[in-house]
Design a protein around this motif. Structure first.
Motif, PDB file in Angstrom:
ATOM      1  N   VAL A 433       0.847  -1.188   0.000  1.00 15.38           N
ATOM      2  CA  VAL A 433       0.000   0.000   0.000  1.00 15.38           C
ATOM      3  C   VAL A 433       0.885   1.242   0.000  1.00 15.38           C
ATOM      4  N   MET A 434       0.513   2.235  -0.798  1.00 18.86           N
ATOM      5  CA  MET A 434       1.322   3.435  -0.924  1.00 18.86           C
ATOM      6  C   MET A 434       1.382   4.207   0.394  1.00 18.86           C
ATOM      7  N   LYS A 435       2.413   5.053   0.535  1.00 19.82           N
ATOM      8  CA  LYS A 435       2.604   5.857   1.730  1.00 19.82           C
ATOM      9  C   LYS A 435       1.354   6.678   2.030  1.00 19.82           C
ATOM     10  N   ASP A 436       0.965   6.691   3.277  1.00 22.69           N
ATOM     11  CA  ASP A 436      -0.207   7.410   3.774  1.00 22.69           C
ATOM     12  C   ASP A 436      -1.519   6.838   3.258  1.00 22.69           C
ATOM     13  N   ASN A 437      -1.471   5.700   2.604  1.00 24.43           N
ATOM     14  CA  ASN A 437      -2.682   5.017   2.137  1.00 24.43           C
ATOM     15  C   ASN A 437      -3.616   5.981   1.415  1.00 24.43           C
ATOM     16  N   MET A 438      -3.055   6.732   0.479  1.00 27.94           N
ATOM     17  CA  MET A 438      -3.836   7.751  -0.226  1.00 27.94           C
ATOM     18  C   MET A 438      -4.912   7.143  -1.116  1.00 27.94           C
ATOM     19  N   ASN A 439      -4.791   5.877  -1.485  1.00 25.57           N
ATOM     20  CA  ASN A 439      -5.823   5.223  -2.298  1.00 25.57           C
ATOM     21  C   ASN A 439      -6.876   4.514  -1.453  1.00 25.57           C
ATOM     22  N   SER A 440      -6.794   4.709  -0.146  1.00 29.28           N
ATOM     23  CA  SER A 440      -7.835   4.223   0.783  1.00 29.28           C
ATOM     24  C   SER A 440      -8.009   2.713   0.740  1.00 29.28           C
ATOM     25  N   SER A 441      -6.918   1.986   0.678  1.00 24.26           N
ATOM     26  CA  SER A 441      -7.028   0.532   0.782  1.00 24.26           C
ATOM     27  C   SER A 441      -7.540   0.186   2.176  1.00 24.26           C
ATOM     28  N   MET A 442      -8.555  -0.666   2.232  1.00 24.27           N
ATOM     29  CA  MET A 442      -9.130  -1.048   3.523  1.00 24.27           C
ATOM     30  C   MET A 442      -8.864  -2.536   3.757  1.00 24.27           C
ATOM     31  N   THR A 443      -7.592  -2.844   3.855  1.00 22.92           N
ATOM     32  CA  THR A 443      -7.121  -4.227   3.936  1.00 22.92           C
ATOM     33  C   THR A 443      -7.795  -5.006   5.057  1.00 22.92           C
ATOM     34  N   SER A 444      -7.866  -4.405   6.242  1.00 23.18           N
ATOM     35  CA  SER A 444      -8.365  -5.161   7.396  1.00 23.18           C
ATOM     36  C   SER A 444      -9.833  -5.530   7.229  1.00 23.18           C
ATOM     37  N   LYS A 445     -10.636  -4.657   6.647  1.00 20.52           N
ATOM     38  CA  LYS A 445     -12.052  -4.962   6.447  1.00 20.52           C
ATOM     39  C   LYS A 445     -12.220  -6.070   5.413  1.00 20.52           C
ATOM     40  N   VAL A 446     -11.483  -5.953   4.332  1.00 19.38           N
ATOM     41  CA  VAL A 446     -11.548  -6.969   3.281  1.00 19.38           C
ATOM     42  C   VAL A 446     -11.179  -8.338   3.836  1.00 19.38           C
ATOM     43  N   LEU A 447     -10.095  -8.391   4.601  1.00 22.12           N
ATOM     44  CA  LEU A 447      -9.597  -9.684   5.066  1.00 22.12           C
ATOM     45  C   LEU A 447     -10.420 -10.254   6.216  1.00 22.12           C
ATOM     46  N   LEU A 448     -11.057  -9.403   6.998  1.00 27.04           N
ATOM     47  CA  LEU A 448     -11.928  -9.926   8.058  1.00 27.04           C
ATOM     48  C   LEU A 448     -13.167 -10.569   7.469  1.00 27.04           C
ATOM     49  N   TYR A 449     -13.794  -9.909   6.503  1.00 29.31           N
ATOM     50  CA  TYR A 449     -15.088 -10.358   6.013  1.00 29.31           C
ATOM     51  C   TYR A 449     -15.025 -11.291   4.815  1.00 29.31           C
ATOM     52  N   GLN A 450     -13.939 -11.277   4.045  1.00 24.83           N
ATOM     53  CA  GLN A 450     -13.960 -12.093   2.835  1.00 24.83           C
ATOM     54  C   GLN A 450     -14.127 -13.571   3.187  1.00 24.83           C
ATOM     55  N   ASP A 451     -14.857 -14.273   2.330  1.00 27.94           N
ATOM     56  CA  ASP A 451     -15.184 -15.674   2.585  1.00 27.94           C
ATOM     57  C   ASP A 451     -13.950 -16.553   2.438  1.00 27.94           C
ATOM     58  N   ILE A 452     -13.772 -17.472   3.387  1.00 27.88           N
ATOM     59  CA  ILE A 452     -12.581 -18.299   3.422  1.00 27.88           C
ATOM     60  C   ILE A 452     -12.540 -19.276   2.253  1.00 27.88           C
ATOM     61  N   LEU A 453     -13.678 -19.831   1.865  1.00 29.51           N
ATOM     62  CA  LEU A 453     -13.703 -20.794   0.762  1.00 29.51           C
ATOM     63  C   LEU A 453     -13.685 -20.123  -0.611  1.00 29.51           C
ATOM     64  N   ILE A 454     -14.333 -18.969  -0.715  1.00 30.10           N
ATOM     65  CA  ILE A 454     -14.481 -18.321  -2.023  1.00 30.10           C
ATOM     66  C   ILE A 454     -13.313 -17.378  -2.316  1.00 30.10           C
ATOM     67  N   GLY A 455     -12.827 -16.681  -1.314  1.00 28.71           N
ATOM     68  CA  GLY A 455     -11.583 -15.921  -1.425  1.00 28.71           C
ATOM     69  C   GLY A 455     -11.517 -14.942  -2.583  1.00 28.71           C
ATOM     70  N   LEU A 456     -12.454 -14.017  -2.643  1.00 29.44           N
ATOM     71  CA  LEU A 456     -12.481 -13.073  -3.761  1.00 29.44           C
ATOM     72  C   LEU A 456     -11.225 -12.209  -3.847  1.00 29.44           C
ATOM     73  N   TYR A 457     -10.502 -12.065  -2.751  1.00 27.19           N
ATOM     74  CA  TYR A 457      -9.333 -11.177  -2.726  1.00 27.19           C
ATOM     75  C   TYR A 457      -8.019 -11.939  -2.526  1.00 27.19           C
ATOM     76  N   ASP A 458      -8.077 -13.260  -2.560  1.00 26.40           N
ATOM     77  CA  ASP A 458      -6.868 -14.037  -2.300  1.00 26.40           C
ATOM     78  C   ASP A 458      -5.742 -13.709  -3.273  1.00 26.40           C
ATOM     79  N   GLU A 459      -6.082 -13.514  -4.542  1.00 27.84           N
ATOM     80  CA  GLU A 459      -5.033 -13.193  -5.516  1.00 27.84           C
ATOM     81  C   GLU A 459      -4.429 -11.821  -5.260  1.00 27.84           C
TER      82      GLU A 459
END
Length: 626
Positions: A433-459
């Motif tokens: 993620v770029m310095k100061d997260n200027m593109n607003s990546s919300m990594t923690s939300k994505v990884l908490l909620y994403q489905d373990i079997l389907i893994g839409l963000y695994d790649e």
């Protein structure tokens, strides 16, 4: 410490009762003598030869000055400090519409904190979370404020020298208000009102009366932002196509006739008028000004220029100059970035605030406020914004501001360590993620909620070693929790989130690899990890729940229970699917067999991760509704 305040204390006496408790001081005739003077000019604090002085113009300046005096007395008994207010209004906008409605008690605590910072205005953003007696379904089961509750808040604010300005919506952003049948006759689209309809203005007059009645001020923010589908629903069917500027002007004229009738002074968000500013705008004349016929159609009103996305000062300067084409100086609204997801985005908040407020000072903007939005469920506790409120406050009283100064003042005003709070940004500002997260990546939300079997963000996260990142961060936040006993619950929440993500961030990748390699021993080990994740997610839910019910009304938490519960119950199904395959009852696990693709929307890509703060797009590629 005991103080003896003498002189011009009449206008601050009521608020002193609350602020002295917050500052843990006593007012006695035997205390350290401080002469209080209410005079025009900057605020000034001194201490010399066993006596002090506080000079202030407005009550809000006194409360800031009192805290500043105590802070400096603890460091050095001799000082002479002057601060010059940079703005005529400097405040906070608190979102009470995205499920989380702060209790009256919590609003009072915020007002006390604002007084200590010297912030003189609170805007309560209530789309449908205020009582409109003529429309009982308005805000139904949403935790709406009663008129009595709002009056209580306003009376408390008055003692502290703070104005509360109601902040509502009178055109768009009304999806929750318009979903009931009572609104069917005056609804254009799902979240926009039907312009030119008699019932619309009857409804809005009731709303304006109800929203303004509890407050002393005659100022009111009537919204009207982001109505991109204006005139494209029922209005289009009834009237045909019309440009949104013309519809906006006509609607605004009718609204202003109501606010004039009610003795109110309205302001609106300015973004729907941006087409007027374009270089090639057909609404401009040969001199580069907005055409007279267009300007004549816009009633006198205040404009709020909101921007919390850019870190280039010149962008804000240019936009402010464009707004002056509408007449007068705009009010500026920045952002604390409490809506990034589960954690605050301090990097972006600091970077954008520095640029924006420097531009405001340079261009003569006189009124500013910082927004505490709670998009998509208000998952971030709003008190996480306190470091950014401190930044706004210091900019409100000084021409130049350093983070070192902000850190010093934060330690006194918030009883917290600024550097420890900055560690919270690492929940989303992860490797790649770029310095100061200027593109607003919300990594923690994505990884908490994403489905373990389907893994839409695994790649998207493959190869980033995010499990190790969160494991290290959990240890860091455990130390931060010890360093900040007044903020133990907040740091405990984020320590637990990091603990969950240390295991969950890459569990889908590991499961798919073990499945493809038919590594049964690894799968058995991962089943144990799944049990640990399940227990830790439930503990996270409980910690979050404690914070929520301490600050907010209960309505809205059901959404969070459903989200956390979804993670927990899906783990049961993940284990079920794996065990069914390992024991030979199914021939394959289709979810793990399917090839993983890089997430491609619907939101803008952000540094290898995804920037869309929308729960239902995180958890499934399917549909949550018909």
């Amino acid at each position: 410490m005991e103080l003896f305040l003498k002189g011009d204390t009449a206008n601050v006496a009521a608020g002193l009762e609350f602020i002295t408790q917050k500052l843990k001081i006593k007012l006695t005739s035997d205390g350290y003598p401080i002469q209080v003077k209410q005079v025009q000019g900057p605020l000034r604090i001194t201490s010399s030869s066993g006596k002090g002085e506080i000079s202030f113009a407005k009550p809000i300046h006194f409360f800031r000055a009192l805290g500043l005096w105590l802070e400096n007395y603890r460091k050095n008994h001799e000082f002479d400090i002057t601060e010059t207010p940079q703005f005529t209004m400097s405040g906070v906008m608190l979102d009470a519409s995205r499920n989380a409605v702060p209790t009256v008690h919590e609003v009072k605590k915020l007002l006390e904190h604002m007084a200590l910072l010297g912030l003189d205005t609170l805007m309560l953003y209530t789309e449908d979370t205020y009582e409109v007696k003529d429309y009982p379904y308005f805000g139904y089961m949403r935790g709406k404020y009663t008129i009595k509750e709002l009056k209580t808040c306003d009376e408390y604010a008055e003692t502290l020298g703070i104005d509360i300005i109601p902040c509502i919506q009178t055109l768009g952003h009304l999806r929750e208000a318009l979903k009931w049948n009572y609104a069917s006759s005056f609804k254009d689209t799902d979240d926009i009102l039907l312009v030119d309809k008699t019932e619309t203005y009857e409804f809005l007059e009731s709303c304006l009366k109800a929203a303004s009645e509890p407050f002393r001020t005659n100022r009111i923010h009537i919204g009207m932002d982001e109505t991109f589908q204006l005139g494209l629903g029922k209005y289009l069917e009834e009237h045909g196509y019309e440009h949104h500027i013309d519809i906006m002007n006509r609607h605004l004229q009718k609204l202003v006739s109501i606010t004039d009738k009610l003795g109110l002074q309205p302001m609106i968000w300015s973004d729907m008028y941006y087409p007027l500013f374009a270089e090639n705008s057909p609404y401009k004349d040969e001199t580069g000004n907005i055409r007279a016929d267009i300007m004549n159609g816009i009633p006198p009103i205040e404009y709020v220029y909101w921007n919390y996305y850019r870190n280039e000062q010149e962008v804000y300067e240019q936009d402010i100059q464009k707004h002056k084409l509408l007449g007068g100086k705009p009010i500026f609204a920045g952002g604390a970035w409490t809506w990034n997801g589960l954690a605050p985005n301090y990097g972006k908040a600091i970077s954008t605030t520095r640029a924006a407020l420097s531009a405001c000072k340079k261009t003569g903007v006189e009124q500013i406020f910082v927004t505490l939005w709670g998009d998509n469920g208000a998952e971030t506790p709003f008190v996480a914004a306190y470091p950014i409120l401190q930044l706004f406050a210091e900019h409100s009283y000084q021409q130049e501001v350093t983070l070192e100064k902000v850190s010093e003042r934060f330690a006194f005003c918030s009883d917290g360590t600024f550097a420890d709070f900055m560690n919270l940004r690492l929940l989303d500002e992860t490797p790649s993620v770029m310095k100061d997260n200027m593109n607003s990546s919300m990594t923690s939300k994505v990884l908490l909620y994403q489905d373990i079997l389907i893994g839409l963000y695994d790649e998207n996260v493959r190869g980033l070693s995010l499990g190790e990142h969160y494991q290290r961060l959990a240890a860091v936040l455990a130390i931060s929790k010890k360093n900040n006993p007044a903020w133990e619950a907040l740091f405990g929440l984020y320590e637990q989130l990091a603990t969950v993500l240390a295991d969950k961030a890459e569990i889908g990748i590991k499961l798919k690899s073990a499945y493809e390699n038919k590594d049964f021993e690894q799968l058995k080990a991962l089943l144990t990890v799944l049990d640990s994740i399940k227990a830790n997610v439930d503990l996270l839910r409980q910690k979050h729940r404690s914070l929520w019910f301490a600050a907010y009304k209960p309505f809205g938490w059901e959404v969070m229970d459903i989200r956390y519960g979804g993670v927990i119950t899906r783990i049961d199904s993940v284990k079920y699917r794996i065990q069914e395959w390992m024991e030979g009852r199914i021939s394959e696990i289709e979810e793990l067999a399917e090839n993983r693709l890089y997430h491609d929307g619907p939101w803008e890509m952000a540094d290898g991760l995804v920037g869309g703060n929308v729960y239902h797009r995180i958890v499934t590629a399917g549909s949550f509704s018909l």
